[in-house]
Design an enzyme around this catalytic site. Sequence first.
Site, PDB file in Angstrom:
ATOM      1  N   HIS A 218       0.814  -1.208   0.000  1.00 40.10           N
ATOM      2  CA  HIS A 218       0.000   0.000   0.000  1.00 40.10           C
ATOM      3  C   HIS A 218       0.855   1.270   0.000  1.00 40.10           C
ATOM      4  O   HIS A 218       0.336   2.376   0.105  1.00 40.10           O
ATOM      5  CB  HIS A 218      -0.906  -0.033   1.249  1.00 40.10           C
ATOM      6  CG  HIS A 218      -2.037   0.929   1.232  1.00 40.10           C
ATOM      7  ND1 HIS A 218      -2.225   1.890   2.211  1.00 40.10           N
ATOM      8  CD2 HIS A 218      -3.071   1.086   0.365  1.00 40.10           C
ATOM      9  CE1 HIS A 218      -3.298   2.590   1.950  1.00 40.10           C
ATOM     10  NE2 HIS A 218      -3.850   2.130   0.841  1.00 40.10           N
ATOM     11  N   LYS A 220       3.282   4.424  -1.100  1.00 44.71           N
ATOM     12  CA  LYS A 220       3.395   5.385  -2.202  1.00 44.71           C
ATOM     13  C   LYS A 220       4.703   6.123  -2.007  1.00 44.71           C
ATOM     14  O   LYS A 220       4.839   6.936  -1.089  1.00 44.71           O
ATOM     15  CB  LYS A 220       2.235   6.387  -2.204  1.00 44.71           C
ATOM     16  CG  LYS A 220       0.862   5.748  -2.440  1.00 44.71           C
ATOM     17  CD  LYS A 220       0.158   5.452  -1.163  1.00 44.71           C
ATOM     18  CE  LYS A 220      -1.287   5.052  -1.460  1.00 44.71           C
ATOM     19  NZ  LYS A 220      -1.832   4.174  -0.431  1.00 44.71           N
ATOM     20  N   ASP A 225      17.030  10.721  -7.710  1.00 47.06           N
ATOM     21  CA  ASP A 225      18.480  10.935  -7.585  1.00 47.06           C
ATOM     22  C   ASP A 225      18.984  10.841  -6.155  1.00 47.06           C
ATOM     23  O   ASP A 225      20.086  11.319  -5.846  1.00 47.06           O
ATOM     24  CB  ASP A 225      18.864  12.302  -8.164  1.00 47.06           C
ATOM     25  CG  ASP A 225      18.715  12.367  -9.675  1.00 47.06           C
ATOM     26  OD1 ASP A 225      18.700  11.289 -10.307  1.00 47.06           O
ATOM     27  OD2 ASP A 225      18.602  13.476 -10.223  1.00 47.06           O
ATOM     28  N   HIS A 391      -9.345  11.194   2.049  1.00 45.72           N
ATOM     29  CA  HIS A 391      -8.478  10.026   1.918  1.00 45.72           C
ATOM     30  C   HIS A 391      -7.133  10.217   2.606  1.00 45.72           C
ATOM     31  O   HIS A 391      -6.331   9.294   2.667  1.00 45.72           O
ATOM     32  CB  HIS A 391      -8.257   9.730   0.425  1.00 45.72           C
ATOM     33  CG  HIS A 391      -7.543   8.450   0.142  1.00 45.72           C
ATOM     34  ND1 HIS A 391      -6.214   8.405  -0.238  1.00 45.72           N
ATOM     35  CD2 HIS A 391      -7.966   7.156   0.183  1.00 45.72           C
ATOM     36  CE1 HIS A 391      -5.853   7.150  -0.439  1.00 45.72           C
ATOM     37  NE2 HIS A 391      -6.893   6.368  -0.186  1.00 45.72           N
ATOM     38  N   LYS A 393      -4.013  10.590   5.203  1.00 45.57           N
ATOM     39  CA  LYS A 393      -3.578   9.853   6.382  1.00 45.57           C
ATOM     40  C   LYS A 393      -2.531  10.720   7.092  1.00 45.57           C
ATOM     41  O   LYS A 393      -1.332  10.676   6.762  1.00 45.57           O
ATOM     42  CB  LYS A 393      -2.971   8.509   6.009  1.00 45.57           C
ATOM     43  CG  LYS A 393      -3.905   7.607   5.163  1.00 45.57           C
ATOM     44  CD  LYS A 393      -3.642   7.769   3.700  1.00 45.57           C
ATOM     45  CE  LYS A 393      -4.248   6.707   2.816  1.00 45.57           C
ATOM     46  NZ  LYS A 393      -5.571   6.253   3.025  1.00 45.57           N
ATOM     47  N   ASP A 398       0.991  17.168  19.467  1.00 46.46           N
ATOM     48  CA  ASP A 398       1.470  18.372  20.142  1.00 46.46           C
ATOM     49  C   ASP A 398       1.786  19.476  19.129  1.00 46.46           C
ATOM     50  O   ASP A 398       1.087  19.616  18.127  1.00 46.46           O
ATOM     51  CB  ASP A 398       2.660  18.035  21.043  1.00 46.46           C
ATOM     52  CG  ASP A 398       2.235  17.130  22.211  1.00 46.46           C
ATOM     53  OD1 ASP A 398       1.032  17.078  22.501  1.00 46.46           O
ATOM     54  OD2 ASP A 398       3.107  16.478  22.807  1.00 46.46           O
TER      55      ASP A 398
END
Length: 473
Positions: A218, A220, A225, A391, A393, A398
């Site tokens: 899952h 991404k 470089d 969508h 996450k 703090d």
Amino acid sequence: MIASLVAITALCLHVAGVFAATHAVMHTRTAQGAFAWVLGLVLLPYVTLVPYLFLGASHFGGYVDLHRQRQARFFMLHEEALHRGRLGLLAHAAPVRDARYDAVGRMLQTAMHGGNALFLHVDGEAAFAAMFAAIGRAERYVLVQFFIIHDDVLGRRLRDALLERAAAGVEVCLLYDSIGSHALDDGYVDRLRAGGVLVRRFATRRWRNRFQLNFRNHRKVLVVDGIRGFVGGLNAGDEYLGKKPPLAPWRDTHMEIEGPAVADLQRVFAEDWYWVTGQRPPSSPPPERCGRAATMIVATGPADRQESCSLFFTQAIQAATKRVWITTPYFVPDQAVFGALRLAVFRGVDVRILMPCRPDHRTVFMASTLYAHEATLAGIRMFRYRQGFLHQKVMLVDDDTAVVGSMNLDNRSFRLNFEIAALNVDEAFAASVEAMLEDDFANSDEVNPNDYRRLSYLRRVALHVARLFDPIL
């Protein structure tokens, strides 16, 4: 004759169900999950045997061995860097210490690196503009990993950008998940390969991966470089730009890193790439210092000895003294995370969870609705984002810690999927995340405990039934 054939078939299914139930008892990761599978496999094998083939496997061999060998080698190099740092020989390479998150580093045998420059990208247009610009400047190599790639307008923009760099002599490696990208057309892949791009599908079990919905990659990740890296919640498809109703507009978040932490993004990609290809992708040392932020790359998955994703969330929540704000499309927490959230409330921490008001997976949405109700009873403030599908996450702890990645608050992320996030300790970056979340909360409606009570009795029953599927949601 027909009656006898039916009876024999039923007997064989029940025998197979008993064997599968034994397998579930031995290998399912949680007691609740094992009990659910055993009950279904023994009593209703006609219904549950096929789903168990797709969803029941809970371990795999080769990837685990490779993963643990890499962790052991990294731990050795990490200790050597610490030793040299104390001697003053490579002080700039020594990891940064933060007592709040040391346990996470030891669990994953990774480290927090200082000297990073961080950039927040809100929504798909900004994020992909930055990613395409970075790819266009690549001189040596580009490493790309997405859970989902579609052969649509955005997917073809990605394809053309990679082909352009490959034609310029840049080494390009593209990794996508075989189930997440199951609809990707062969012609898309063939054109990339014909143009010199190295393209592979991720699969933990090469010989039966098409029958295995668990252990999806899952993550991404984009690395250019060895200097610049990207991580977050976006995949490569038009819906991630808000181009596909009814979930449009699409609310998501990605981030960009320049500095030493990019080396760990490379390492995570290299591990997955090596498993699939048996070869190591290109790599190079990252810059020593590009900014002032401290960043730990947190890569979790079912190959870990511990349930690392759940424990990561638990530790981050426990570290909070002022606030914990979390945005997630799926709120199906396990007991450890839910307990940590409730205890934070008793410590006087401002605990907020932001969820979507529109479902993309109805069963998960129903289970999330019940958990949201129970959370409000515990003093956790729950919000539903009303400006499209949420969508992203993201977690804010703090005034100095912000997490951006691919991890959801559900069992798949906790135990079944390979996930990645960047844990960043930097007041300036945390302030930008705070401002973003303040806007999100302003475009949300707070959940009231009475919302559940207003539902019909049958609707409430449906929510409880949906929650029974926690182990596979």
